[in-house]
Design a protein around this motif. Structure first.
Motif, PDB file in Angstrom:
ATOM      1  N   ARG A  52      24.064 -11.199 -13.749  1.00  0.00           N
ATOM      2  CA  ARG A  52      23.975  -9.817 -13.268  1.00  0.00           C
ATOM      3  C   ARG A  52      24.841  -8.846 -14.097  1.00  0.00           C
ATOM      4  N   ARG A  53      25.455  -9.357 -15.163  1.00  0.00           N
ATOM      5  CA  ARG A  53      26.359  -8.509 -15.944  1.00  0.00           C
ATOM      6  C   ARG A  53      25.630  -7.301 -16.552  1.00  0.00           C
ATOM      7  N   GLU A  96      28.177 -27.434 -14.456  1.00  0.00           N
ATOM      8  CA  GLU A  96      29.410 -27.640 -13.692  1.00  0.00           C
ATOM      9  C   GLU A  96      30.604 -26.929 -14.322  1.00  0.00           C
ATOM     10  N   TYR A  97      30.481 -26.571 -15.588  1.00  0.00           N
ATOM     11  CA  TYR A  97      31.628 -25.977 -16.286  1.00  0.00           C
ATOM     12  C   TYR A  97      31.480 -24.493 -16.528  1.00  0.00           C
ATOM     13  N   ALA A  98      30.383 -23.886 -16.096  1.00  0.00           N
ATOM     14  CA  ALA A  98      30.202 -22.462 -16.369  1.00  0.00           C
ATOM     15  C   ALA A  98      29.231 -21.844 -15.381  1.00  0.00           C
ATOM     16  N   VAL A  99      29.403 -20.554 -15.135  1.00  0.00           N
ATOM     17  CA  VAL A  99      28.489 -19.797 -14.281  1.00  0.00           C
ATOM     18  C   VAL A  99      27.963 -18.637 -15.123  1.00  0.00           C
ATOM     19  N   ILE A 100      26.697 -18.666 -15.461  1.00  0.00           N
ATOM     20  CA  ILE A 100      26.137 -17.576 -16.264  1.00  0.00           C
ATOM     21  C   ILE A 100      26.197 -16.294 -15.415  1.00  0.00           C
ATOM     22  N   ASP A 101      26.795 -15.273 -16.000  1.00  0.00           N
ATOM     23  CA  ASP A 101      26.941 -14.014 -15.261  1.00  0.00           C
ATOM     24  C   ASP A 101      25.667 -13.189 -15.473  1.00  0.00           C
ATOM     25  N   THR A 124      35.563 -21.533 -18.786  1.00  0.00           N
ATOM     26  CA  THR A 124      35.292 -22.901 -19.218  1.00  0.00           C
ATOM     27  C   THR A 124      36.460 -23.465 -20.024  1.00  0.00           C
ATOM     28  N   ASP A 156      34.821 -21.121 -13.628  1.00  0.00           N
ATOM     29  CA  ASP A 156      34.240 -19.929 -14.250  1.00  0.00           C
ATOM     30  C   ASP A 156      34.109 -18.757 -13.280  1.00  0.00           C
ATOM     31  N   LEU A 162      39.330 -25.405 -18.302  1.00  0.00           N
ATOM     32  CA  LEU A 162      39.058 -26.630 -17.547  1.00  0.00           C
ATOM     33  C   LEU A 162      39.996 -27.789 -17.857  1.00  0.00           C
ATOM     34  N   ILE A 188      25.859 -23.753 -22.576  1.00  0.00           N
ATOM     35  CA  ILE A 188      25.840 -22.372 -22.085  1.00  0.00           C
ATOM     36  C   ILE A 188      24.815 -21.536 -22.847  1.00  0.00           C
ATOM     37  N   GLU A 225      26.295 -10.824 -21.013  1.00  0.00           N
ATOM     38  CA  GLU A 225      27.513 -11.586 -21.290  1.00  0.00           C
ATOM     39  C   GLU A 225      27.486 -12.154 -22.708  1.00  0.00           C
TER      40      GLU A 225
END
Lengths: 229, 229, 229, 229, 229, 229, 229, 229
Positions: free
Chosen positions: C22-23, C15-20, B108, B133, B111, C46, C31
């Motif tokens: 499956r970490r 749009e600005y982050a992808v929660i991981d 992030t 990301d 960006l 987030i 995460e």
């Protein structure tokens, strides 16, 4: 073991070194001998003195001539040319080894450091496995070996150049990763600086880093962690 | 477009700048305005002069006050706060855009630079797509988006910290990768140096690198490549 | 827990982050959120999204305003001002903590990083103990605390300036040492570089190093090692 | 091709390397072999194994002894002494080459890197042209060759010392410029650092940079761009 | 000139400074006052003391408050805001100026340093001419101004970023070139380091370099050379 | 002395600091307090605790607010604004001072560090003398003061920029020289690095160097040497 | 002059170099040949080609073998072993020399660079004088030679280590000083970096600096200035 | 003493060096000869000239060949191979030595520098004692020798790698500590930089630092301090 140097009696102090004979008592492991920057005579004297005191020896950065001298005097000396690591006697018998330390190396040029790490961990008491040439530029090669890497209690991830391997590995496994940067590369790798900085700034947690080309330090730390109980 | 600054006539030279009006003729693209280090008055004067000459304007590192001044005078000015990029007028209409430039950003915090790259490429004539990301610490997020990334004619891979993303991407796609290091990070990232060195020393070929946080440079180069025919 | 942000539904992507998400499955831990370089809105989004997905949150480098916003929305948020660490919910209950991670800090100025390390290790599942102000300039203070330090399964040794503490500690204990350099100092400390280089080149084995001021990374790695079984 | 090394059968894995045989499938081009840091035996083993698998080989940083060994075993090996580049077999026949990559070199001392770039681009599928000794200190020499440079789809601009050539070229042509810094110079050129920083910070857009002396990387990227369609 | 500070008598020594009143005798020119790092009181005291001794004053890096104070007390003080240069009294009357120093600046952001150079040379006894915005990215702008540049006895070439201007100029003129790097730029320009290294390693002879942003030093040296007879 | 903080009893330990009360016994001098990087509360707590234990206090890098707080509570506190040095109580009475430490400072901007050195040496037991503004650019100013400098048992030579003063002084006197680099300067002085390197590499023997801006360290070492008997 | 290489005809272009035959016309002086990084064959080819075109040659960094080859073929070749400078033919006859360039060298180890400067200035048209071993550690040696130094129109001040000589000289003379840092030194001199930074940051004006060990550049610039009229 | 070089008469000046014969008068000690970077002929000439003038000689960085030449000509020459230090004649007779300088060395590899320090201090007038191999990784070895270290008037603490020894020692003794960093180490020790920075930033006062591997400088300064009275 052959008869060791009779000219170097056990008791009289060396003028250039003090054997840290209480190190094992304090830390669980005997002192290792870093040979770079020592004269052949100094390094030989220290190794033979340690043998005379009954201490097992792990020596790093051992040039061929010194290795030949020691191997000529001690039957139980073993020298690995690629990593320039020399052992005399054993600290931990094969049957006493525990756990598994996996050494993952990004490229063929990283093998000297990787092998120093592997042999060190083994000498100190860990089972080990080498997984060579799994750099991130061909990431499927890493994925092919993930099942093996995931069996490790500790992973040593070795790379030169951009040093990206530890960060990728740490995002895929449950075990701690010891990152070992190497001086492989040219130009902007600045003798391993690029790899070192990359590993220190990795956004994946679960990584800690040792000095550039410090295979021994990586193997020592990995074994320490591996044998925690 | 509103009526532009009548005090700045088209012909008399500015004492602090020379509009490179022949740049498009030589290189195919008009000059951009880098606003950092210029006074607000200087930057405003240059932009308005370019407008007075009928040139479209892409300005980078535009602070809020300057943006407000320009937007107050030019109807066709557009300002993006995150990337601090300002455009006035258009160089390439939407319908004339060609190809696809994908901007993949590791985190992030990357960006602002990523968006400067994307908007620059778009202004100059490329279709674009942002994939945010997808840093290598959670590499499956990258794999989830590989089909999109593989559709690109050119990929811009943006990352701070260890800067590993471009090397991993370049090993997975057929298109050239423009690596854009950012100053994201702290400590041993040394203001983007770690990412920069990592990208330069990547063992994957098919990567070339621009300056730290130089989103405009990445977008310009990506568009240039994308529109080669 | 208070009712979380109803405007940010669980399913639609940010749009600005992808929660991981499956970490934890891959690495055993969820995460964490590094807030520096993110806008307050992005960081808040987030964190709330992770809460909406039922994930516990550990966020670092959290400024006061963000902390206030989160604490105002989440009853189970806890903010530590010195280290700027914020947690929401819990990952590991107090009764599930195991082992002991000791954080030894050289000076008072190292406490922000030291505390980030301690709180991180605690959040992730370790018992912890802080031992402050035991720098090597007054080495008897360190010796006074050795019995406590020797109880640790893992030691985090924190120092700025010359960064000598980890090397001295590693020569005195049987547990692995995670060296945490801080940016404490001025002049030739170059923002923590002196401490970092000192720790990397320590002649004592059993040390591995994290990034300057990376308390979270030290705590995470220490906990990982501590909980190996 | 002569009969290759019968002791290295095609199927059994090498312990020190994993041939990335799926690389062409993923990226369109086969793996190259970087020989520095590998023992002669390792490099030879990798090259012969690739030949045994029917892969064409491009190897860089090849010392004379290794070159002699490979040329002695493989009829289709070609070695260029100045650039230390070795090819075995061909990836792209002469008749299949496309486009034009121009390599402009600032000085005679930059020719090893420049030639590595040129031969790499040629091997991978581009028509090429070398334009030597057109550094900016005698800028008319560059202008004399502009018509040729402007014919290129991609320009590789090579320079050591202050590295100014790419910036000047990029302001004069319509094609993307790959900047290749070299370690030519002394004193404050710090092994190519001055050239590298100069190229990264050039105020002309349309430039992206590869590692110091990385002729192969420049040639690879230039060919990739040149063959985009 | 207004009546100067009556509280600071001419004879009693300042405790924080020693006016080098014999400097002109030794070197031909009076001492200049570098104000950065001095308190406003110290700088003011030094300037007024010099005036009380009848010395003309050239002061650099003068903040607004200090300038206002001095201009409020001395009628013959002149302050240039862009370059933060202040003069009080005159060293060389306009009619005594000799020769021509041309200051060529690569970009608008280089003007503060360029102007400090120009005003310094003028104060010390040279005719001067500013030629702005002739950076090498649009090299025809430089060629357009060559006739003027060639009229100079000494050229000061100013640039930030890659700092290529002096090398190009020195290959085109007969006069010595003083290269003045500026801190203009970001990322890999590292506060002017890229420009500085580029200028030092230029392959064109006839260049010598001053410190980053040291406009005064450039102007002083240029004037010294210009007035050699 | 006013009544000190009654809320901070002498015996209960501070959680953030351990007063090194045996330091004087080991080294002859009490601990000093470095306040940068400590919160105002922490620094205040440490100082008051030391006072409660009857220890004299020398504190460095003391901001105005902290100074005001301490001066408000302790009658015998003394604060020097230029050097930001604070003392509370006295370690060595004026009548017990011995020898002479001369502090020679190259320029006015070096006075904060120079004064920190002077006041530290004085507090710890030396007679002192400041000789300001004797930088090597006007070397006769130094020669004018040589008789005074030669009276010193120890000289502290302070300079920023090129840091040449200690080398010149050491070639002219019989006493040891402590070189104190300062961060005075800009551009290529890199925050004092140029001065530091210059002092370390001086070809005159009889010099040893402390950290950039470390006036306290210089004063402490000078006093230690001065009082040797 | 002996008969030059008949195999290298005057007209056919060299593939590795372009003789800048118009350089004298543009800048007043012919091109010099920097031999480091060129193969012996390339350097020889360039020198002989220049001779064939009737150009006088000044070549730097000439190794013994190359010097022997050239001296074997050209009667008017002169080689100076200490500075590794080679000249063939003459550019400016002894009787045409003008003015005086004094080269002041701090120590014996600086003589290779100092001599390169002196011989270059002489070849190009200046009278010269070497003043050796006048470093600032024994400053009276410098004062002993001041009358000679003050006779110079231009002074080249050469030093390694802390590089203080130019700053001291510039405060004592009326002529411009060209500062020539050398790589003399070890440790923190970092290959001449300490001297370079010291010279750039000197607080004395009237100094400009060339690259580390760039004796030719210093001599060229000094001659250029010396012959201004 | 053998008959010295009759070809080098006492009076005629050497062209490459000026014997600083008044140095002892100014500073109390004669000039030393730093031989690195001088040709064997130059170094020999200087040494013999000093002998011819009746000056005692201390020469550092003396290669074997030079040592052999001098020892062949001067009966009273003494050469120490490990430290490469050569003395001819004596400056201070054994019976005139005073005080005690202790040289504490962290490891065997630090002995060359340590011994250069010890022999220099001895030559100049101090009693000395070497305490080898007391690095902080095995800190009890240091404590075992504390009584000896505490007997010193001045301590020289030598270390490479992380350079922690001086800081620990300075916290334990009453005498000033001269810190001598060595280039021992690899990777992130960057040729002694890590040790140097560590020593400069040590939080223990009472330390001052000399250049990397500058044993002579450490010994000189220690002797100067030791003999203060």
């Amino acid at each position: 073991m052959k008869e060791v140097n009779s000219e170097i009696p056990e008791k009289s102090p060396l003028e250039y070194a003090v054997i840290d004979s209480r190190r094992e008592e304090r830390t669980g492991y005997p002192e290792a001998v870093y040979c770079q920057g020592k004269t052949t005579e100094q390094a030989e004297g220290i190794i033979l003195r340690m043998r005379a005191q009954g201490l097992p020896v792990l020596a790093t950065r051992v040039q061929g001539e010194l290795a030949a001298r020691i191997c000529g005097r001690c039957d139980d000396a073993r020298y690995d040319e690629l990593s320039r690591l020399l052992t005399v006697g054993s600290f931990c018998g094969e049957e006493e080894r525990r756990g598994l330390v996996v050494v993952a190396a990004a490229g063929t040029s990283d093998l000297p450091a990787a092998r120093e790490a592997l042999l060190s961990a083994e000498f100190l008491g860990s089972h080990t496995m080498m997984i060579a040439d799994v750099g991130v530029a061909g990431i499927h090669r890493l994925f092919d070996r993930l099942p093996d890497i995931r069996r490790a209690r500790v992973v040593i991830a070795t790379a030169g150049m951009e040093g990206a391997l530890p960060g990728v590995v740490a995002g895929l496994v449950r075990s701690p990763v010891i990152a070992l940067p190497t001086s492989t590369g040219y130009g902007a790798s600045f003798g391993g600086l690029a790899a070192l900085l990359g590993m220190l700034t990795s956004c994946a947690p679960g990584i800690s880093v040792v000095n550039i080309d410090n295979g021994f330090g990586a193997g020592y730390q990995a074994n320490l962690i591996n044998r925690l109980n």
